[in-house]
Design a protein around this motif. Structure first.
Motif, PDB file in Angstrom:
ATOM      1  N   VAL A   1      33.161 -30.979  46.572  1.00 54.53           N
ATOM      2  CA  VAL A   1      32.251 -29.960  47.105  1.00 54.53           C
ATOM      3  C   VAL A   1      30.852 -30.541  47.308  1.00 54.53           C
ATOM      4  O   VAL A   1      30.190 -30.262  48.314  1.00 54.53           O
ATOM      5  N   LEU A   2      30.404 -31.364  46.368  1.00 54.35           N
ATOM      6  CA  LEU A   2      29.061 -31.938  46.464  1.00 54.35           C
ATOM      7  C   LEU A   2      28.910 -32.826  47.687  1.00 54.35           C
ATOM      8  O   LEU A   2      27.833 -32.889  48.292  1.00 54.35           O
ATOM      9  N   VAL A   3      29.981 -33.507  48.079  1.00 50.37           N
ATOM     10  CA  VAL A   3      29.912 -34.340  49.281  1.00 50.37           C
ATOM     11  C   VAL A   3      29.593 -33.472  50.497  1.00 50.37           C
ATOM     12  O   VAL A   3      28.726 -33.808  51.309  1.00 50.37           O
ATOM     13  N   LEU A   4      30.281 -32.351  50.626  1.00 55.96           N
ATOM     14  CA  LEU A   4      30.021 -31.447  51.751  1.00 55.96           C
ATOM     15  C   LEU A   4      28.593 -30.918  51.698  1.00 55.96           C
ATOM     16  O   LEU A   4      27.879 -30.926  52.711  1.00 55.96           O
ATOM     17  N   ILE A   5      28.162 -30.466  50.520  1.00 54.37           N
ATOM     18  CA  ILE A   5      26.808 -29.911  50.386  1.00 54.37           C
ATOM     19  C   ILE A   5      25.751 -30.946  50.744  1.00 54.37           C
ATOM     20  O   ILE A   5      24.790 -30.661  51.468  1.00 54.37           O
ATOM     21  N   GLU A   6      25.937 -32.171  50.261  1.00 54.84           N
ATOM     22  CA  GLU A   6      24.974 -33.233  50.558  1.00 54.84           C
ATOM     23  C   GLU A   6      24.923 -33.541  52.048  1.00 54.84           C
ATOM     24  O   GLU A   6      23.836 -33.767  52.613  1.00 54.84           O
ATOM     25  N   LYS A   7      26.087 -33.560  52.691  1.00 54.01           N
ATOM     26  CA  LYS A   7      26.115 -33.837  54.131  1.00 54.01           C
ATOM     27  C   LYS A   7      25.434 -32.716  54.918  1.00 54.01           C
ATOM     28  O   LYS A   7      24.744 -32.973  55.905  1.00 54.01           O
ATOM     29  N   LEU A   8      25.635 -31.480  54.484  1.00 50.80           N
ATOM     30  CA  LEU A   8      24.961 -30.364  55.143  1.00 50.80           C
ATOM     31  C   LEU A   8      23.452 -30.464  54.957  1.00 50.80           C
ATOM     32  O   LEU A   8      22.675 -30.270  55.894  1.00 50.80           O
ATOM     33  N   GLU A   9      23.029 -30.787  53.748  1.00 52.56           N
ATOM     34  CA  GLU A   9      21.595 -30.858  53.450  1.00 52.56           C
ATOM     35  C   GLU A   9      20.913 -32.016  54.160  1.00 52.56           C
ATOM     36  O   GLU A   9      19.692 -31.989  54.377  1.00 52.56           O
ATOM     37  N   GLU A  10      21.673 -33.036  54.529  1.00 50.25           N
ATOM     38  CA  GLU A  10      21.092 -34.161  55.267  1.00 50.25           C
ATOM     39  C   GLU A  10      20.719 -33.790  56.697  1.00 50.25           C
ATOM     40  O   GLU A  10      19.902 -34.469  57.329  1.00 50.25           O
ATOM     41  N   ASP A  11      21.308 -32.716  57.213  1.00 51.56           N
ATOM     42  CA  ASP A  11      21.020 -32.282  58.590  1.00 51.56           C
ATOM     43  C   ASP A  11      19.589 -31.765  58.657  1.00 51.56           C
ATOM     44  O   ASP A  11      19.183 -30.896  57.875  1.00 51.56           O
ATOM     45  N   ASP A  12      18.796 -32.276  59.597  1.00 56.81           N
ATOM     46  CA  ASP A  12      17.399 -31.876  59.715  1.00 56.81           C
ATOM     47  C   ASP A  12      17.233 -30.386  59.989  1.00 56.81           C
ATOM     48  O   ASP A  12      16.193 -29.796  59.673  1.00 56.81           O
ATOM     49  N   ASP A  13      18.238 -29.763  60.602  1.00 55.70           N
ATOM     50  CA  ASP A  13      18.129 -28.337  60.920  1.00 55.70           C
ATOM     51  C   ASP A  13      18.382 -27.438  59.709  1.00 55.70           C
ATOM     52  O   ASP A  13      18.010 -26.272  59.715  1.00 55.70           O
ATOM     53  N   VAL A  14      19.025 -27.978  58.681  1.00 49.76           N
ATOM     54  CA  VAL A  14      19.419 -27.174  57.528  1.00 49.76           C
ATOM     55  C   VAL A  14      18.248 -27.007  56.564  1.00 49.76           C
ATOM     56  O   VAL A  14      17.618 -27.984  56.150  1.00 49.76           O
ATOM     57  N   ALA A  15      17.964 -25.750  56.219  1.00 50.48           N
ATOM     58  CA  ALA A  15      16.885 -25.452  55.282  1.00 50.48           C
ATOM     59  C   ALA A  15      17.416 -25.269  53.866  1.00 50.48           C
ATOM     60  O   ALA A  15      16.846 -25.793  52.902  1.00 50.48           O
ATOM     61  N   ASN A  16      18.512 -24.521  53.714  1.00 46.79           N
ATOM     62  CA  ASN A  16      19.071 -24.247  52.384  1.00 46.79           C
ATOM     63  C   ASN A  16      20.584 -24.144  52.450  1.00 46.79           C
ATOM     64  O   ASN A  16      21.140 -23.691  53.457  1.00 46.79           O
ATOM     65  N   VAL A  17      21.234 -24.563  51.362  1.00 48.40           N
ATOM     66  CA  VAL A  17      22.689 -24.416  51.232  1.00 48.40           C
ATOM     67  C   VAL A  17      22.968 -23.735  49.907  1.00 48.40           C
ATOM     68  O   VAL A  17      22.537 -24.197  48.843  1.00 48.40           O
ATOM     69  N   PHE A  18      23.683 -22.614  49.952  1.00 49.76           N
ATOM     70  CA  PHE A  18      24.057 -21.876  48.748  1.00 49.76           C
ATOM     71  C   PHE A  18      25.582 -21.887  48.615  1.00 49.76           C
ATOM     72  O   PHE A  18      26.295 -21.939  49.621  1.00 49.76           O
ATOM     73  N   HIS A  19      26.071 -21.815  47.384  1.00 48.47           N
ATOM     74  CA  HIS A  19      27.517 -21.906  47.167  1.00 48.47           C
ATOM     75  C   HIS A  19      27.927 -21.110  45.944  1.00 48.47           C
ATOM     76  O   HIS A  19      27.069 -20.655  45.160  1.00 48.47           O
ATOM     77  N   THR A  20      29.219 -20.937  45.769  1.00 49.76           N
ATOM     78  CA  THR A  20      29.748 -20.174  44.633  1.00 49.76           C
ATOM     79  C   THR A  20      30.378 -21.070  43.565  1.00 49.76           C
ATOM     80  O   THR A  20      31.118 -20.580  42.717  1.00 49.76           O
ATOM     81  N   MET A  21      30.075 -22.349  43.594  1.00 48.60           N
ATOM     82  CA  MET A  21      30.601 -23.246  42.575  1.00 48.60           C
ATOM     83  C   MET A  21      29.820 -23.073  41.285  1.00 48.60           C
ATOM     84  O   MET A  21      28.582 -23.008  41.311  1.00 48.60           O
ATOM     85  N   ASP A  22      30.501 -22.989  40.172  1.00 45.28           N
ATOM     86  CA  ASP A  22      29.860 -22.911  38.872  1.00 45.28           C
ATOM     87  C   ASP A  22      29.360 -24.299  38.505  1.00 45.28           C
ATOM     88  O   ASP A  22      30.141 -25.210  38.214  1.00 45.28           O
ATOM     89  N   ASP A  23      28.021 -24.475  38.546  1.00 44.38           N
ATOM     90  CA  ASP A  23      27.465 -25.804  38.268  1.00 44.38           C
ATOM     91  C   ASP A  23      26.817 -25.874  36.885  1.00 44.38           C
ATOM     92  O   ASP A  23      25.984 -26.746  36.622  1.00 44.38           O
TER      93      ASP A  23
END
Length: 240
Positions: A216-238
């Motif tokens: 899951v973290l790989v996907l989140i990190e790749k999304l956050e690397e996108d310049d257009d992305v401001a925030n990523v929220f998820h339902t994973m218990d961290d």
């Protein structure tokens, strides 16, 4: 010596990349704020918050002024706030907030990330109901010398939900619809807010194994690397 130098160089590059990403994010916050309420921070509370957030990530004043000038000089309708919803690996719901001046590019990029890293992009509303939107105001403990318990009781009338202390910070939470009311009251009381933002808190979370968390973290990190992305929220218990 050579390996140590390369490690320090890589760490420095990572810090610079993170700073550039943060500057891009707050620059777009400034753009959106000016589009919404004009370029004068005295009459635009959202712009004041964006400028505060810029200072929180150590954006130089010259850069802040330049971002305001750019947004004022050009058509501020270029950037729009957009959201994306979907599922990551192992059934984790993912909500993405972005600001874009080219929606086709942003959609393609977000869809590619979901597809490549074990997720699937859904439709609007597919996971939104799994999150509660809240306002969060972060105050550095060193900048607050009042009675926190007394303040909490007083701020309930202005939309405060709760106050949580975390290390050297005090977090004030409010419902989405009370964000502006609490913001104005904190300003009125001259409580210095280091950062203010709207966040999405999951109503329930899912515990994963270590290897599943990594997926899951790989996907989140790749999304956050996108310049257009401001925030990523998820339902994973961290939690630990």
């Amino acid at each position: 010596m050579g390996r140590a130098f390369e490690y320090r160089k890589a760490a420095k590059m990572k810090r610079w990349a993170g700073m550039a990403k943060a500057f891009t994010k707050v620059g777009r916050e400034i753009n959106i704020a000016i589009k919404e309420g004009g370029p004068d921070p005295d009459y635009n509370p959202r712009l004041r918050l964006a400028m505060n957030n810029a200072k929180a990530v150590n954006m130089p004043k010259a850069n802040i002024d330049a971002a305001i000038k750019r947004a004022t000089d050009k058509d501020t309708s270029a950037y729009e706030e957009v959201t994306f919803e979907g599922y990551g690996p192992h059934g984790i719901a993912v909500f993405v907030e972005a600001t874009s001046d080219n929606n086709n590019r942003t959609v393609a990029s977000i869809r590619h990330a979901f597809n490549k890293y074990g997720g699937s992009l859904g439709t609007n509303g597919s996971v939104d109901y799994m999150f509660v939107r809240k306002g969060q105001f972060i105050v550095k403990e060193e900048n607050f010398d009042g009675d926190l318990e007394e303040l909490e009781l007083e701020l309930i009338d202005f939309g405060l939900d709760s106050i949580e202390k975390e290390e050297d910070e005090i977090n004030f939470y409010t419902a989405f619809e009370d964000f502006a009311t609490l913001r104005d009251e904190l300003e009125k009381r001259k409580i210095e807010v280091a950062k203010a933002e709207l966040i999405r808190i999951p109503t329930h979370t899912k515990k994963l194994t270590d290897s599943e968390v990594d997926d899951v973290l790989v996907l989140i990190e790749k999304l956050e690397e996108d310049d257009d992305v401001a925030n990523v929220f998820h339902t994973m218990d961290d939690s630990e």
